[in-house]
Motif scaffolding. Structure first.
Motif, PDB file in Angstrom:
ATOM      1  N   VAL A 104      27.182  21.140  28.503  1.00 21.02           N
ATOM      2  CA  VAL A 104      26.325  19.981  28.760  1.00 21.02           C
ATOM      3  C   VAL A 104      25.885  19.964  30.219  1.00 21.02           C
ATOM      4  O   VAL A 104      24.723  19.706  30.552  1.00 21.02           O
ATOM      5  CB  VAL A 104      27.085  18.667  28.414  1.00 21.02           C
ATOM      6  N   GLY A 105      26.829  20.274  31.122  1.00 22.36           N
ATOM      7  CA  GLY A 105      26.564  20.171  32.561  1.00 22.36           C
ATOM      8  C   GLY A 105      25.368  20.987  33.012  1.00 22.36           C
ATOM      9  O   GLY A 105      24.586  20.552  33.860  1.00 22.36           O
ATOM     10  N   ARG A 106      25.199  22.179  32.415  1.00 21.23           N
ATOM     11  CA  ARG A 106      24.077  23.004  32.911  1.00 21.23           C
ATOM     12  C   ARG A 106      22.732  22.383  32.549  1.00 21.23           C
ATOM     13  O   ARG A 106      21.748  22.516  33.266  1.00 21.23           O
ATOM     14  CB  ARG A 106      24.202  24.460  32.499  1.00 21.23           C
ATOM     15  N   HIS A 107      22.688  21.651  31.437  1.00 17.91           N
ATOM     16  CA  HIS A 107      21.458  20.929  31.103  1.00 17.91           C
ATOM     17  C   HIS A 107      21.257  19.742  32.050  1.00 17.91           C
ATOM     18  O   HIS A 107      20.128  19.409  32.391  1.00 17.91           O
ATOM     19  CB  HIS A 107      21.493  20.424  29.663  1.00 17.91           C
ATOM     20  N   ILE A 108      22.355  19.070  32.416  1.00 17.52           N
ATOM     21  CA  ILE A 108      22.210  17.932  33.343  1.00 17.52           C
ATOM     22  C   ILE A 108      21.619  18.452  34.653  1.00 17.52           C
ATOM     23  O   ILE A 108      20.675  17.865  35.214  1.00 17.52           O
ATOM     24  CB  ILE A 108      23.563  17.236  33.619  1.00 17.52           C
ATOM     25  N   ILE A 142      30.281   8.643  28.262  1.00 19.05           N
ATOM     26  CA  ILE A 142      29.440   9.348  27.301  1.00 19.05           C
ATOM     27  C   ILE A 142      30.339  10.080  26.315  1.00 19.05           C
ATOM     28  O   ILE A 142      31.089  10.982  26.709  1.00 19.05           O
ATOM     29  CB  ILE A 142      28.480  10.287  28.062  1.00 19.05           C
ATOM     30  N   ARG A 143      30.302   9.606  25.071  1.00 17.18           N
ATOM     31  CA  ARG A 143      31.231  10.156  24.067  1.00 17.18           C
ATOM     32  C   ARG A 143      30.454  10.682  22.869  1.00 17.18           C
ATOM     33  O   ARG A 143      30.216   9.957  21.901  1.00 17.18           O
ATOM     34  CB  ARG A 143      32.204   9.063  23.637  1.00 17.18           C
ATOM     35  N   LEU A 150      25.927  15.810  14.121  1.00 14.59           N
ATOM     36  CA  LEU A 150      26.001  16.593  15.361  1.00 14.59           C
ATOM     37  C   LEU A 150      24.810  16.385  16.299  1.00 14.59           C
ATOM     38  O   LEU A 150      23.705  16.093  15.847  1.00 14.59           O
ATOM     39  CB  LEU A 150      26.262  18.070  15.073  1.00 14.59           C
ATOM     40  N   VAL A 151      25.071  16.548  17.592  1.00 10.40           N
ATOM     41  CA  VAL A 151      24.093  16.178  18.611  1.00 10.40           C
ATOM     42  C   VAL A 151      23.826  17.392  19.523  1.00 10.40           C
ATOM     43  O   VAL A 151      24.736  18.174  19.817  1.00 10.40           O
ATOM     44  CB  VAL A 151      24.581  14.932  19.406  1.00 10.40           C
ATOM     45  N   HIS A 152      22.564  17.504  19.920  1.00 13.63           N
ATOM     46  CA  HIS A 152      22.140  18.626  20.775  1.00 13.63           C
ATOM     47  C   HIS A 152      22.665  18.403  22.199  1.00 13.63           C
ATOM     48  O   HIS A 152      22.555  17.301  22.739  1.00 13.63           O
ATOM     49  CB  HIS A 152      20.606  18.662  20.780  1.00 13.63           C
ATOM     50  N   GLU A 153      23.190  19.435  22.804  1.00 16.42           N
ATOM     51  CA  GLU A 153      23.780  19.304  24.149  1.00 16.42           C
ATOM     52  C   GLU A 153      22.738  18.874  25.197  1.00 16.42           C
ATOM     53  O   GLU A 153      23.066  18.168  26.155  1.00 16.42           O
ATOM     54  CB  GLU A 153      24.514  20.586  24.573  1.00 16.42           C
ATOM     55  N   ALA A 154      21.474  19.239  24.978  1.00 17.43           N
ATOM     56  CA  ALA A 154      20.434  18.806  25.925  1.00 17.43           C
ATOM     57  C   ALA A 154      20.182  17.303  25.807  1.00 17.43           C
ATOM     58  O   ALA A 154      19.776  16.665  26.785  1.00 17.43           O
ATOM     59  CB  ALA A 154      19.131  19.578  25.678  1.00 17.43           C
ATOM     60  N   ASP A 155      20.424  16.731  24.624  1.00 17.31           N
ATOM     61  CA  ASP A 155      20.278  15.272  24.470  1.00 17.31           C
ATOM     62  C   ASP A 155      21.452  14.536  25.115  1.00 17.31           C
ATOM     63  O   ASP A 155      21.269  13.450  25.685  1.00 17.31           O
ATOM     64  CB  ASP A 155      20.157  14.887  22.990  1.00 17.31           C
ATOM     65  N   ILE A 156      22.637  15.115  25.010  1.00 17.56           N
ATOM     66  CA  ILE A 156      23.802  14.516  25.701  1.00 17.56           C
ATOM     67  C   ILE A 156      23.500  14.502  27.198  1.00 17.56           C
ATOM     68  O   ILE A 156      23.691  13.500  27.895  1.00 17.56           O
ATOM     69  CB  ILE A 156      25.092  15.324  25.428  1.00 17.56           C
ATOM     70  N   ALA A 157      22.991  15.635  27.676  1.00 20.97           N
ATOM     71  CA  ALA A 157      22.664  15.754  29.100  1.00 20.97           C
ATOM     72  C   ALA A 157      21.583  14.761  29.503  1.00 20.97           C
ATOM     73  O   ALA A 157      21.641  14.156  30.577  1.00 20.97           O
ATOM     74  CB  ALA A 157      22.194  17.183  29.405  1.00 20.97           C
ATOM     75  N   ALA A 158      20.597  14.558  28.622  1.00 22.15           N
ATOM     76  CA  ALA A 158      19.493  13.646  28.967  1.00 22.15           C
ATOM     77  C   ALA A 158      19.999  12.221  29.122  1.00 22.15           C
ATOM     78  O   ALA A 158      19.525  11.475  29.985  1.00 22.15           O
ATOM     79  CB  ALA A 158      18.406  13.723  27.885  1.00 22.15           C
ATOM     80  N   VAL A 159      20.972  11.842  28.282  1.00 20.70           N
ATOM     81  CA  VAL A 159      21.551  10.496  28.405  1.00 20.70           C
ATOM     82  C   VAL A 159      22.293  10.389  29.739  1.00 20.70           C
ATOM     83  O   VAL A 159      22.137   9.410  30.481  1.00 20.70           O
ATOM     84  CB  VAL A 159      22.487  10.195  27.205  1.00 20.70           C
TER      85      VAL A 159
END
Ligand SMILES: NC(=O)c1ccc[n+]([C@@H]2O[C@H](COP(=O)([O-])OP(=O)(O)OC[C@H]3O[C@@H](n4cnc5c(N)ncnc54)[C@H](OP(=O)(O)O)[C@@H]3O)[C@@H](O)[C@H]2O)c1
Length: 272
Positions: free
Chosen positions: A12-16, A122-123, A155-164
């Protein structure tokens, strides 16, 4: 206004890091090994180990917002020094904190709860990227062998977790919130395999294993016993609450969450 991102080389971090950098923010990325890491141009890289407080002074210097993971080490051990990290953040003048949470809390969450820093928890439910665990089998055997073919997750896309997280790091109004994140749909294990097949342009047979067969297979592949027990427990008893589709990704970011079909298309090369 410098934003510190920990777990910056991670899923996730690399997308953030890339999303904040693309939006023109000043980003500092923490890694234990700057020599191995690569980041978009303009991102400042700083060495440090999150579980060793003495290595973090430079990372926090002048930081106004920070994204934190709650573990340290490749065994995902919960951070033992949460209070010290919170103290560093307060001293630096941090005004916004995000924490990516998993199954277990570390010492970080209670320290944040006891303090006065605005922080956002963020969970996510299951990451779409977990499906990469099938990449070797699809490449070499052309099939997926798994138990619990009908178990569903949203399931959720890691780029969406990062966007939040990226939104909560740069906007007011997210402090004190707990964001449970899902993707746009609930899918069974069989659905995920089918959609990866569609992205590849061929059918991938799904071979359902009994839990006993799955245990044996994972052990033969070298999966640690603790992980085997965890996976069989989670997919044998998927927590329902965490897998009811919600609109948090859209509500926070203003963008519809990415679908698994989109994830599969983006990651198809890993399965070829
Ligand atoms: N996978 C899921 O389905 C799922 C679902 C919900 C929640 N979660 C949670 O999401 C989190 C991330 O999981 P992940 O599997 O995707 O991990 P990950 O982000 O890929 O983990 C690796 C990252 O952690 C960093 N790291 C590890 N130890 C460190 C330390 N001591 N100091 C500084 N950085 C350190 C690594 O940095 P360097 O190697 O560059 O130092 C790397 O950036 C976990 O808390 C997990 O519980 C996962």
């Amino acid at each position: 206004m410098t934003i510190l991102v920990t777990g910056a080389t991670g899923t996730v971090g690399r997308h953030i890091v890339s999303q904040l950098a693309e939006a023109g923010h000043s980003v500092r990325a923490l890694t234990r090994d700057p020599g191995r890491a690569s980041f978009p141009e303009g991102v400042e890289v700083v060495a440090g180990d999150l579980s060793v407080t003495d290595t973090l002074q430079a990372a926090f210097d002048g930081v106004t917002a920070v994204h934190l993971i709650n573990f340290g080490g490749d065994d995902y051990a919960p951070l033992p020094n949460g209070q010290e990290i919170v103290d560093l953040a307060r001293k630096a003048g941090v005004r916004r904190v995000t924490v990516l949470g998993g199954w277990d809390e570390s010492t970080l969450e209670p320290a944040l709860r006891a303090g006065d820093l605005p922080w956002t928890y963020i969970r996510p439910t299951e990451f779409m990227s977990n499906s990469l665990k099938w990449a070797d089998a699809v490449r070499t055997e052309g099939a997926v062998h798994e138990p619990f073919g009908d178990a569903t997750t949203a399931l959720v896309h890691e780029a969406d977790i990062a966007a939040v997280a990226a939104t909560a790091l740069v906007e007011d109004g997210h402090g004190g919130k707990i964001y449970g994140l899902t993707g746009p749909e609930r899918l069974t294990t069989r659905d995920k395999v089918r959609l990866i097949g569609e992205a590849l342009g061929r059918e991938i047979p799904f071979v359902e294993l009994t839990p006993e067969q799955a245990k044996e297979r994972m052990a033969a592949e070298g999966t640690p016993q603790e992980m085997i027990d965890f996976l069989l427990d989670v997919f044998g008893n998927v927590p329902v609450e965490a897998n009811i589709v919600n609109s948090v990704v859209f509500d926070v970011t203003g963008r519809a969450p990415r679908t698994f079909a989109q994830w599969a298309a983006e990651n198809a090369d890993s399965f070829r």
